[in-house]
Design an enzyme around this catalytic site. Sequence first.
Site, PDB file in Angstrom:
ATOM      1  N   LEU A   1       0.818  -1.218   0.000  1.00 43.61           N
ATOM      2  CA  LEU A   1       0.000   0.000   0.000  1.00 43.61           C
ATOM      3  C   LEU A   1       0.853   1.270   0.000  1.00 43.61           C
ATOM      4  CD1 LEU A   1      -2.816  -0.996   2.547  1.00 43.61           C
ATOM      5  CD2 LEU A   1      -2.701  -1.379   0.064  1.00 43.61           C
TER       6      LEU A   1
ATOM      7  N   HIS B   1      -3.366   4.249  -2.414  1.00 41.82           N
ATOM      8  CA  HIS B   1      -4.307   3.387  -1.694  1.00 41.82           C
ATOM      9  C   HIS B   1      -4.864   4.113  -0.468  1.00 41.82           C
ATOM     10  CE1 HIS B   1      -1.488   0.268  -3.502  1.00 41.82           C
ATOM     11  NE2 HIS B   1      -2.639  -0.124  -3.974  1.00 41.82           N
TER      12      HIS B   1
ATOM     13  N   GLN C   1      -5.141 -12.623 -12.567  1.00 44.37           N
ATOM     14  CA  GLN C   1      -5.021 -11.457 -13.443  1.00 44.37           C
ATOM     15  C   GLN C   1      -3.597 -11.244 -13.968  1.00 44.37           C
ATOM     16  OE1 GLN C   1      -6.369  -8.808 -10.131  1.00 44.37           O
ATOM     17  NE2 GLN C   1      -4.897  -7.355 -10.948  1.00 44.37           N
TER      18      GLN C   1
ATOM     19  N   GLU D   1      -8.901   5.788 -10.405  1.00 41.66           N
ATOM     20  CA  GLU D   1      -8.874   6.104 -11.837  1.00 41.66           C
ATOM     21  C   GLU D   1      -7.522   5.746 -12.445  1.00 41.66           C
ATOM     22  OE1 GLU D   1     -10.013  10.183 -12.430  1.00 41.66           O
ATOM     23  OE2 GLU D   1     -12.141   9.740 -12.066  1.00 41.66           O
TER      24      GLU D   1
ATOM     25  N   GLN E   1     -10.009  -0.677 -15.763  1.00 39.08           N
ATOM     26  CA  GLN E   1     -10.512  -1.562 -14.699  1.00 39.08           C
ATOM     27  C   GLN E   1     -11.750  -0.941 -14.041  1.00 39.08           C
ATOM     28  OE1 GLN E   1      -7.850  -3.570 -11.742  1.00 39.08           O
ATOM     29  NE2 GLN E   1      -8.452  -1.902 -10.426  1.00 39.08           N
TER      30      GLN E   1
ATOM     31  N   LEU F   1       1.378   7.272  -8.678  1.00 37.49           N
ATOM     32  CA  LEU F   1       1.880   6.290  -7.710  1.00 37.49           C
ATOM     33  C   LEU F   1       1.418   4.897  -8.106  1.00 37.49           C
ATOM     34  CD1 LEU F   1       1.409   8.011  -4.239  1.00 37.49           C
ATOM     35  CD2 LEU F   1       3.390   8.011  -5.746  1.00 37.49           C
TER      36      LEU F   1
ATOM     37  N   SER G   1       2.431   0.519  -7.020  1.00 34.59           N
ATOM     38  CA  SER G   1       3.299  -0.430  -6.313  1.00 34.59           C
ATOM     39  C   SER G   1       4.451  -0.854  -7.222  1.00 34.59           C
ATOM     40  CB  SER G   1       2.503  -1.664  -5.881  1.00 34.59           C
ATOM     41  OG  SER G   1       1.372  -1.268  -5.127  1.00 34.59           O
TER      42      SER G   1
HETATM   43  P1  AMP Z   1      -3.577  -2.250  -6.789  1.00 32.01           P
HETATM   44  O1  AMP Z   1      -3.141  -2.614  -5.406  1.00 32.01           O
HETATM   45  O2  AMP Z   1      -2.473  -1.726  -7.648  1.00 32.01           O
HETATM   46  O3  AMP Z   1      -4.401  -3.334  -7.436  1.00 32.01           O
HETATM   47  O4  AMP Z   1      -4.554  -1.026  -6.616  1.00 32.01           O
HETATM   48  C1  AMP Z   1      -5.675  -1.092  -5.766  1.00 32.01           C
HETATM   49  C2  AMP Z   1      -6.568   0.084  -6.048  1.00 32.01           C
HETATM   50  O5  AMP Z   1      -5.856   1.287  -5.795  1.00 32.01           O
HETATM   51  C3  AMP Z   1      -7.037   0.145  -7.511  1.00 32.01           C
HETATM   52  O6  AMP Z   1      -8.393   0.539  -7.549  1.00 32.01           O
HETATM   53  C4  AMP Z   1      -6.126   1.182  -8.096  1.00 32.01           C
HETATM   54  O7  AMP Z   1      -6.679   1.854  -9.212  1.00 32.01           O
HETATM   55  C5  AMP Z   1      -5.956   2.125  -6.933  1.00 32.01           C
HETATM   56  N1  AMP Z   1      -4.726   2.912  -7.087  1.00 32.01           N
HETATM   57  C6  AMP Z   1      -3.478   2.455  -7.280  1.00 32.01           C
HETATM   58  N2  AMP Z   1      -2.617   3.469  -7.446  1.00 32.01           N
HETATM   59  C7  AMP Z   1      -3.361   4.601  -7.376  1.00 32.01           C
HETATM   60  C8  AMP Z   1      -3.056   6.001  -7.476  1.00 32.01           C
HETATM   61  N3  AMP Z   1      -1.833   6.432  -7.713  1.00 32.01           N
HETATM   62  N4  AMP Z   1      -4.064   6.873  -7.358  1.00 32.01           N
HETATM   63  C9  AMP Z   1      -5.343   6.453  -7.139  1.00 32.01           C
HETATM   64  N5  AMP Z   1      -5.687   5.163  -7.030  1.00 32.01           N
HETATM   65  C10 AMP Z   1      -4.714   4.241  -7.143  1.00 32.01           C
END
Ligand code: AMP
Length: 299
Positions: A43, A47, A72, A159, A164, A195, A197
């Site tokens: 995170l 997140h 995925q 977004e 997705q 940002l 991960s």
């Molecule tokens: P992930 O852990 O990468 O699957 O992301 C989990 C959720 O966090 C998803 O809905 C992503 O779109 C959102 N997310 C990841 N990075 C960002 C970011 N920089 N800004 C806004 N939402 C994010």
Amino acid sequence: MSGKAFTPGAVTVHHDPHELGRVTAALRQTGRTVTLVPTMGALHVGHRELIRRARRVPNSVTVVSVFVNPLQFGAGEDLERYPRDLQADLDMCSEEGVELVFAPNVEAMYGTNPQVTVHPGELGDELEGASRPGHFAGVLTVVAKLFGIVGPHIAFFGEKDYQQLVLVRKMSAELNLGVKVAGIPIIRDADGLALSSRNAYLSAEQRSAAVVLSAALAAGTYAGVRGAQAVCAAADEVLRAEPQLHVDYLELRDPELAAAPEQGEARLLVAGWMGSTRLLDNALVVLGDASASDSTANE
Ligand code: AMP
């Protein structure tokens, strides 16, 4: 001295879907609004923003799921090396006052021989889906399962992963899942990089070059007044100036990811490879003379 005292909330971690399901069912019965923030862990501040938005819903309880979903990831993708740090994730959740974290293992989620998946339709084969066959079937399947397990009233998605977000919204509506899907704007580093991960994979040199994605989107956004072709040309010119980025696609679409309109709101989406790291980004673009429609609106 940083001196930022905080009282960590009591976060309860569930690994078993049935156990968590019983807890959220009981909470729903007492009238609490259940909110869900699905994540793959590692995170970061992006997140955190989703979590904060979820926590702001009145009389709510927030579930953060942490699950690196193998379905995925395609063959040869980064499933094994994807960053995992559950303790750090729990610390952040606790700082944000999250009550429930759902962190199942793969077997708890899928059993031994799962057969049923969600078909995303044509959009699932476009943009990200064209380079990552099966990716969105994997995403929608895990999200459908999370909706089924948690029973949220509202689920929060970024977004950042715009396609997705659109597909999850479609799924919830078309399959009558009854979950409201909230989209949260992209959180960026100071230089504009969205940002992610996966940014942890970048070398220092790649990290500074990665700013090209958001810079290209900014150039495209400014060109909106001159129309769709000008938007793509302006963004493309910026991308070409950075030889370290191998562009996968740069596309202008409408907000639902159908063909771009001639006027009004559109989405500019970009994806590419910085070495072996896939990066994506997107931005809202207003096509045509926005000030003309603004002044009409103000009359
Ligand atoms: P992930 O852990 O990468 O699957 O992301 C989990 C959720 O966090 C998803 O809905 C992503 O779109 C959102 N997310 C990841 N990075 C960002 C970011 N920089 N800004 C806004 N939402 C994010």
